[in-house]
Structures are given as structure tokens and as C-alpha cells.
Design an enzyme around this catalytic site. Structure first.
Site, PDB file in Angstrom:
ATOM      1  N   ASP A 288       1.143   0.991   2.082  1.00 50.89           N
ATOM      2  CA  ASP A 288      -0.270   0.638   2.129  1.00 50.89           C
ATOM      3  C   ASP A 288      -1.073   1.783   1.494  1.00 50.89           C
ATOM      4  O   ASP A 288      -0.521   2.837   1.137  1.00 50.89           O
ATOM      5  CB  ASP A 288      -0.726   0.350   3.571  1.00 50.89           C
ATOM      6  CG  ASP A 288      -1.983  -0.530   3.595  1.00 50.89           C
ATOM      7  OD1 ASP A 288      -2.613  -0.710   2.526  1.00 50.89           O
ATOM      8  OD2 ASP A 288      -2.352  -1.036   4.671  1.00 50.89           O
TER       9      ASP A 288
HETATM   10  C1  BGC Z   1      -5.254  -2.403   3.561  1.00 53.33           C
HETATM   11  C2  BGC Z   1      -4.371  -3.441   2.936  1.00 53.33           C
HETATM   12  C3  BGC Z   1      -4.815  -3.728   1.528  1.00 53.33           C
HETATM   13  C4  BGC Z   1      -4.855  -2.448   0.746  1.00 53.33           C
HETATM   14  C5  BGC Z   1      -5.260  -2.629  -0.694  1.00 53.33           C
HETATM   15  C6  BGC Z   1      -5.462  -1.211   2.680  1.00 53.33           C
HETATM   16  O1  BGC Z   1      -6.440  -0.370   3.185  1.00 53.33           O
HETATM   17  O2  BGC Z   1      -4.697  -2.017   4.795  1.00 53.33           O
HETATM   18  O3  BGC Z   1      -4.391  -4.605   3.707  1.00 53.33           O
HETATM   19  O4  BGC Z   1      -3.957  -4.667   0.941  1.00 53.33           O
HETATM   20  O5  BGC Z   1      -5.774  -1.575   1.364  1.00 53.33           O
HETATM   21  O6  BGC Z   1      -6.575  -2.955  -0.835  1.00 53.33           O
END
Ligand code: BGC
Length: 767
Positions: A288
Site C-alpha cells: 500500500d
Molecule cells: C489506500 C489504498 C489505495 C492507495 C492508492 C492508500 O492510501 O490505503 O486503498 O489504493 O492509497 O491510492
């Protein structure tokens, strides 16, 4: 350089693996030959470049953003970009990779397409309340068509985290509390995104997230610790991830939280033992957003150490932190990681690109014509309107307050009555919120003869600082500078001139979503004060409730005649709300997450255990030395599976085809049937729900577990018999040794309109 592209093209003919079935041996051999051949030409830095996923700048969810992207692409230091769109922009960016980098390896382009792309659908918690898998698959299909028409080939969705704590803002992004319903939805979404084959240019790759247990954050605070037994994990939290992967999801995202003291991102047990060895997942794992370097804060070491841990645990791509590209070379030299580990990760990224057909045509998602004709179409908007109507949950409707007549005078009151930008809900990064339909516009479209009198009534929060916290990401709450008292006085005067009050209140869109946890899950006090004043007018008050989480609504439930929970309905929210308010659409949504009476009951979910001292009172009295509270009943305000209709349904007693099921008889089933009759004055849809209870087993059983549901349409007066075939598979669970088993003995089967209101019967499972 041209020669390499020619070789690439030749070898990769036949791309387009099936997204659902296991790819053929011939396909895999061809892909292998191609990827191995390419990797032989790659330097260490080029391999590390493939592991680097950067953010393009249209949306950021962390404090870091990527820099010098163009230079890095040309140097072969970037494998993919997310959050950029449009065919022209993506073409230009892709050209940097395929024309200017040494090996011309195309990049992948990702985006958080969560509940629609430009045509926005209800937030996931909302659409999960439709219990309509066809509809959910359609939403994902339309999302894929629109995103791919705009240059994107990879979505960070579905989000399948089970969540039982409504304080957690990201409960809005998932399908609620139940592993069975969550698994069905996970499957439908993967099918919708990935279609039948990646050979179609309107399919995109799914990325299941957040692996794993992210929804169990302590105290409902985002990014917080999770800690649970393996038995609970396997039975209650892991099934939706597994279902999504079994449906063919090509990638998965590691979550931020820790599990057994090791963040998911560095958790070898999770990403390798479970995911690769037990579940046999062959696709790509991405971290993530800065999840890798955040492990410095978790207390696992410096950047180099945590990057090495993340790679060794099984991460293939590093989202935004650039720690792979910056430190793995050094770690290799120091023998802290191996060449084989780097190669494996690189290989998985290249395989993903191969599957998506990017080596054959890096520009296959860059079709200007598709962008012009396939995005935000009238047809997609019609689907979004239908979906929104089916996601709404009628929580209360005394004396048939709803539906409203299409004439007379309505006092339309509240900060969300004429707000367009908040209709989309959280995680709608690609949408144009100004194109959403407001409640006021919807009412005008659907009930043109109605006279609307408007008053603001309240701000979202009285406290300007709290209001500012949620007036973000292009979703202004349009704060009114007047005092609470002035706004209430105006609203009361307006209401007095009307036949009925429609109060559009609740949460602003950004009161849920990432890093939007609340410790108080009621309607903000100033809004409740407004409701109190409106009730005093004596006019009927219909609460059109906006929310991204289960709220605690004891006062509202006690004092208002009608509550329609509309979540955040997306682009067509206002039209869909009016469709339901005026009876063109009969509400059929059922809650996928329990609504508590107060925050103290959290976590609250229907499939709890019985305990050794189950409460045996009448529901409201206190029982000493039984499992209950001094100050609040155990029961929720609205249970899982609950939702009213404008019509009423009557359930017959259950009929079982037989009283025993035998493990020894292959494919043995017991058919459970119930006749449901529409006894009211409207045609309507009903979600018939089947639960079981294993009376005795080797680990304590939940009091009820959902094992089936069917959504049926009944005309007024009509009856239908609904049958469920229960097999031994449906009775299985993970025992203490984590074996998936059924144990002989008695089972109760329940069928009903929600998890509490059920008919029941018994059968026995024999050896
Ligand atoms: C979130 C994810 C997301 C990613 C990209 C993160 O902060 O937890 O769910 O896909 O950002 O935007």
C-alpha cells in the site's frame, strides 16, 4: 531498440490470459519464454525499476508524492504509475517508457476505481446493501469500461476488508461485516472488472485489498494495530480475499496494519505461506501507499532493513516509497536479499504486464474515440441511478409516511439538500462531483408538480474546524456563516408552510473513507437540534440520511416517522433518492453491517458467539451474571440484513426436503424451502436470507451464520417459493487445527427477512 519491440511482439502473440480460469499450459509456456528472455537482458537497476510504482499526482493519499517521474521513466526506474488518466496523457507517459528507456518495457497504469470511474455508483457499503450480485458485477463492468477507455488498466479494487467497527471510516469502502456476503460481492466485482479475458481492451486487472484484516483496526482508528486468533481470521476475515483470488483477481495489495506483531507488508506468513503456498496465488503483490517505509515508524528498522523485509516477505511492487529502487541494490551487495528474490518480484510484474497485453501493444488502452464515446454515457448513468435506488435502506416508515405524494408543498431542509459534490461519497477520485444530481434537482426531475420550500437548517458541524476537516477533496460542505439558532429558526418557519418536511442530513462524504474515523457515530448535535425543532412543528419529518457508516440513531428512531438511509449514491444520487421518496422505486436494500444503539456496543455483529452466560431476558431488562450491559440492551438498533419496503412480506414455515444430510453421500443436499407472500400494496423486491447454527462443534459456533440469500421480485398479492440447497460444504468451518471440516450433529436453519426475524427448523448432519 526497434528490434526488441519486434521480438517482444512476436513472442507475446496470444496474450490475453483468461481472467477467471487457469491459463493454459501453452499460454504459460509462451509467457515464460518471453519473460525469461526479457529478464536476461535486464540489469539489476532495470529489474528494480520494474518494482517501483509511483503516483502521478491526480490523487494522493499519503504525505509523500513522487518526483522526477519523467527522468526516472526514461532511466527504466519506474514499472508503473497510478492516478493519471486520459488516453493522451497516458500515451505521452507510456511513450517515455517504450521509446526512451533502454529496454522499452511498457508501464502499467493504475487508479483507485472504487465505485465507478466517471459515472459514480453508490459507495461500496451502500451497493453491498443491494444484495444484488448482478448489479454489483455490472457496476464493476461499467467501471472497467470507463477506466480502460481513459487509459487505465489496473484498479485498486475490490476492497474486501470485513469491518465490524463503524468508527473506522473505511467501513464505507467495503461490503460490511459478513464473510459470506463479502465473498459473493468480492467475486462479482472481480468478474465485472476483469471480464472474461484480458484480450478485451475494456477489461482491467483487479487488485484485492487490503491484505489482510485491515478492517479490524483497534478502536476503529485508521492504520491501527490488528491482532486476532488464526481461527477467527480463517473463519471470519480471510474468506473474501480468498474468494476474490479464486475468482481470478490478478493482484493483491498488502495492508498497512500489523498482524501478530508483523506489519502485513513484511509478514512472511501472510504473503508467502498463506498467499502463495496455501492459496497458490500466482499473481502480483503490491504494497500500500508508502506501506514499506512506514515500517520504520512501526519499529522494524531503517529504510534499507524494512525494504529488504518487504521483499523477502513477498511484496513484488513498492507503492510510492521508492525504497525498493533505492536500497535493494545495496542489500543485494550486502547479501541481505538474494538475486532470486529480486528476480521473482520482477518476473511477477512482467507477467502481469504480459497478461494485460502491454508488450503486444503498450497503447491498447489509449483510444481517444473510446474515451469520447464510452465514458459517462446516458446508459451508464441509468445503471447508476438504478443501482443507487437499490442500495438505499428504509430504516423506518411509520404509518406509510413514505412514499410521498407528487403534489403539495415540501420543506426541503438541510446542508445536503442542494449539495452536488457530497453525493459521490468517499474514494471517488476520478469523478466530476459537479455533475452529480442533488436531492433538490432529483425532486424537481421526478415530482415536477411539488412545490419546494428550502432552508439550510444546519451546517454539517456547528464547529467550523470540524466542518473544515471534512470539506476536502473537492467536496465543499458550503458552510453557512449564520448561527445555528438563526438557521433553525428559518427552517422552522419554512417547515410551517409545508405539508411534509424532507430533511437531508447526516454525514458529509469525507466523514468516512481513509483516515476518517469518528469516536462519536451519531448525527452531529447541531443537526439533531434541527431535527428536534422540526419535529416540534408537528409536520411529518422524513429523514433522508447520508452516511458512509452505520450510525447510532436511537433518538431519530424514536422520534421520526420515516428514515431513508441513502448512503452516498453517486452521480445519480438525487434522482434515485427522489425515485424512492415518491414511490417510483420501492426500496429493497438490506443492511450489510449492524447499526448499534451506541458506540459502547462496538464491535457489534450478528454472528457473535453465545458465551457461557447468554442473556436470557426479555430484551430490555438487566440480568445479573448474564452477558449484558447495565445501561443498554445487547440488541442492535437495526440488525444485519434489516431493511423495510413500502410493501410487506409474509414468510411461511420452513419445509425441509429431509431431516438428515450424510457426509458419506457425495453431493448430498437438504433443500430448505419457504414461501414468501407480498401482502402489501406495492410490488417489491425482498432479500430472503438463510442462516445456520451449528449446535455443537469442536470450537464455539456463532449463534447464526449467513449461508445463502436470494433476491426476489413479488408483485402485490404474489407468492413465491424460494429454495436453498444446503450441502456439507456449507456446514464447514476451520477448526482449531485450521482444517476446513464439517462435524456431525444437529444444525438449526433459519430463513427470514433479516438476521433477527426468521423462521427456523432443524436437521442433522450424519457421518
Ligand atoms: C489506500 C489504498 C489505495 C492507495 C492508492 C492508500 O492510501 O490505503 O486503498 O489504493 O492509497 O491510492
Amino acid at each position: 531498440m526497434k528490434r526488441l519491440l519486434a521480438i517482444v511482439t512476436l513472442l507475446s502473440i496470444g496474450f490475453g490470459a483468461s481472467c477467471t480460469a487457469q491459463p493454459s499450459a501453452a499460454y504459460l509456456a509462451k509467457r515464460d519464454a518471453f519473460v525469461v528472455g526479457l529478464m536476461k537482458k535486464m540489469t539489476l537497476d532495470e529489474k528494480l525499476g520494474q518494482l517501483n510504482l509511483v503516483v502521478g499526482g491526480e490523487a494522493t493519499t499519503g504525505s509523500s508524492v513522487s518526483t522526477d517521474v519523467e527522468t526516472k521513466i526514461k532511466a527504466g526506474k519506474i514499472g508503473g504509475i497510478f492516478s493519471i488518466s486520459t488516453p493522451s496523457r497516458i500515451r505521452k507517459t507510456q511513450e517515455l517508457a517504450v521509446n526512451q528507456s533502454r529496454l522499452k518495457i511498457p508501464m502499467i497504469f493504475g487508479m483507485d476505481v472504487i465505485h465507478g470511474y466517471k459515472t459514480l455508483f453508490p459507495i461500496p457499503l451502500g451497493i453491498s446493501s443491494s444484495w444484488d450480485m448482478g448489479l454489483i458485477e455490472k457496476m464493476a463492468r461499467i467501471s472497467a469500461i470507463e477506466a480502460s477507455a481513459d487509459g487505465i488498466c489496473w484498479t485498486f479494487s475490490p476492497m474486501v476488508d470485513i469491518a465490524r467497527d463503524p468508527r473506522w471510516g473505511r467501513i464505507a469502502e467495503g461490503s460490511g461485516e459478513d464473510p459470506y456476503l463479502g465473498s459473493q460481492i468480492a467475486r462479482a466485482m472481480v468478474k465485472g472488472y476483469q471480464g472474461k479475458s484480458y484480450a478485451e481492451t475494456n477489461t482491467i486487472m483487479a487488485c484485492v485489498k487490503h491484505f489482510a484484516l485491515y478492517g479490524a483496526a483497534e478502536a476503529g482508528r485508521d492504520y491501527h494495530t490488528t491482532d486476532m486468533s488464526k481461527v477467527r481470521m480463517y473463519n471470519e476475515y480471510l474468506p473474501p480475499y480468498k474468494a476474490a483470488l479464486d475468482a481470478g483477481a490478478g493482484s493483491i495489495m498488502a495492508s498497512f496494519n500489523d498482524i501478530d506483531g508483523i506489519p502485513a507488508t513484511a509478514n512472511n506468513w501472510l504473503l508467502t505461506d498463506l498467499l502463495r503456498r496455501q492459496w497458490k496465488f500466482k499473481g502480483m503483490v503490491v504494497s500500500d501507499y508508502t506501506g514499506i517505509t512506514e515500517m520504520v515508524n512501526h519499529g522494524l528498522g531503517d529504510v534499507q532493513t524494512v525494504a529488504a523485509k518487504a521483499l523477502m516477505a513477498g511484496n513484488d511492487m513498492d507503492m510510492v516509497s521508492e525504497s525498493f529502487v533505492n536500497t535493494l541494490g545495496k542489500s543485494l551487495k550486502e547479501q541481505k536479499v538474494t538475486q532470486a528474490q529480486i528476480d521473482l518480484a520482477c518476473r511477477r510484474v512482467l507477467e502481469m504486464k504480459y497478461d494485460l497485453g502491454l508488450f503486444t501493444d503498450p497503447f491498447r488502452f489509449c483510444d481517444e474515440n473510446r474515451a469520447k464515446t464510452e465514458i459517462f454515457t446516458a446508459e451508464h448513468r441509468a445503471e447508476a441511478r438504478k443501482a443507487a435506488g437499490k442500495s438505499f435502506v428504509l430504516l423506518k416508515n411509520d404509518k406509510q409516511t413514505l412514499p410521498l405524494a407528487k403534489n403539495g408543498t415540501i420543506a426541503l431542509i438541510g446542508p445536503l439538500a442542494d449539495n452536488k459534490e457530497n453525493m459521490a461519497g468517499t474514494w471517488s477520485v476520478s469523478g466530476d462531483f459537479t455533475k452529480c444530481v442533488s436531492v433538490e434537482e432529483g425532486i424537481k426531475n421526478v415530482a415536477g408538480n411539488v412545490t419546494i420550500l428550502k432552508a439550510r437548517g444546519a451546517n454539517i458541524y456547528s464547529d467550523a474546524r470540524l466542518d473544515a476537516n471534512v470539506s476536502i477533496f473537492g467536496k465543499p460542505t458550503n458552510r453557512d456563516p449564520r448561527s445555528d439558532a438563526d438557521m433553525i429558526a428559518e427552517a422552522v418557519a419554512t417547515a410551517q408552510k409545508a405539508d411534509v418536511i424532507v430533511a437531508a442530513l447526516g454525514e458529509a462524504a469525507e466523514m468516512t473513507g481513509e483516515a476518517s474515523s469518528r469516536s462519536d457515530i451519531s448525527i452531529p448535535e447541531n443537526q439533531r437540534d434541527l431535527l428536534k425543532a422540526l419535529v416540534k412543528t408537528g409536520k411529518p419529518v422524513v429523514l433522508v440520511l447520508f452516511t458512509g457508516r452505520p450510525l447510532a440513531l436511537p433518538w431519530e428512531n424514536e422520534n421520526l416517522p420515516a428514515i431513508l438511509n441513502v448512503w452516498f449514491g453517486g452521480t445519480e444520487a438525487g434522482n434515485a433518492i427522489a425515485d424512492v421518496l415518491f414511490g417510483d422505486v420501492n426500496p429493497s436494500g438490506k443492511l450489510s453491517a449492524t447499526f448499534p444503539r451506541n458506540v459502547g456496543q462496538i464491535p457489534i455483529y450478528y454472528s457473535h458467539k453465545n458465551t457461557g452466560r447468554p442473556y436470557g431476558g426479555n430484551g430490555t431488562d438487566f440480568q445479573k451474571f448474564q452477558s449484558n450491559y447495565l445501561d443498554v440492551p445487547n440488541s442492535p438498533l437495526y440488525p444485519f440484513g434489516y431493511g423495510l419496503s413500502y410493501t410487506s412480506f409474509e414468510y411461511s414455515e420452513l419445509t425441509l426436503s429431509k431431516k438428515t444430510l450424510a457426509m458419506a453421500v457425495p453431493k448430498d443436499v437438504v433443500n430448505v424451502s419457504v414461501t414468501v407472500k407480498n401482502t402489501g400494496n406495492f410490488d417489491g423486491e425482498e432479500v430472503v436470507q438463510l442462516y445456520i447454527r451449528d449446535k455443537v462443534r469442536s470450537i464455539t459456533p456463532p449463534v447464526k451464520e449467513l449461508k445463502g440469500f436470494q433476491k426476489i421480485m413479488l408483485k402485490k398479492g404474489e407468492s413465491k417459493t424460494v429454495s436453498f440447497a444446503l450441502s456439507v460444504e456449507d456446514l464447514k468451518f476451520y477448526n482449531s487445527a485450521l482444517n476446513f471440516v464439517a462435524e456431525p450433529g444437529e444444525f438449526v436453519v433459519f430463513v427470514g427477512t433479516n438476521s433477527q426475524n426468521v423462521k427456523e427448523a432443524m436437521f442433522t448432519l450424519n457421518k
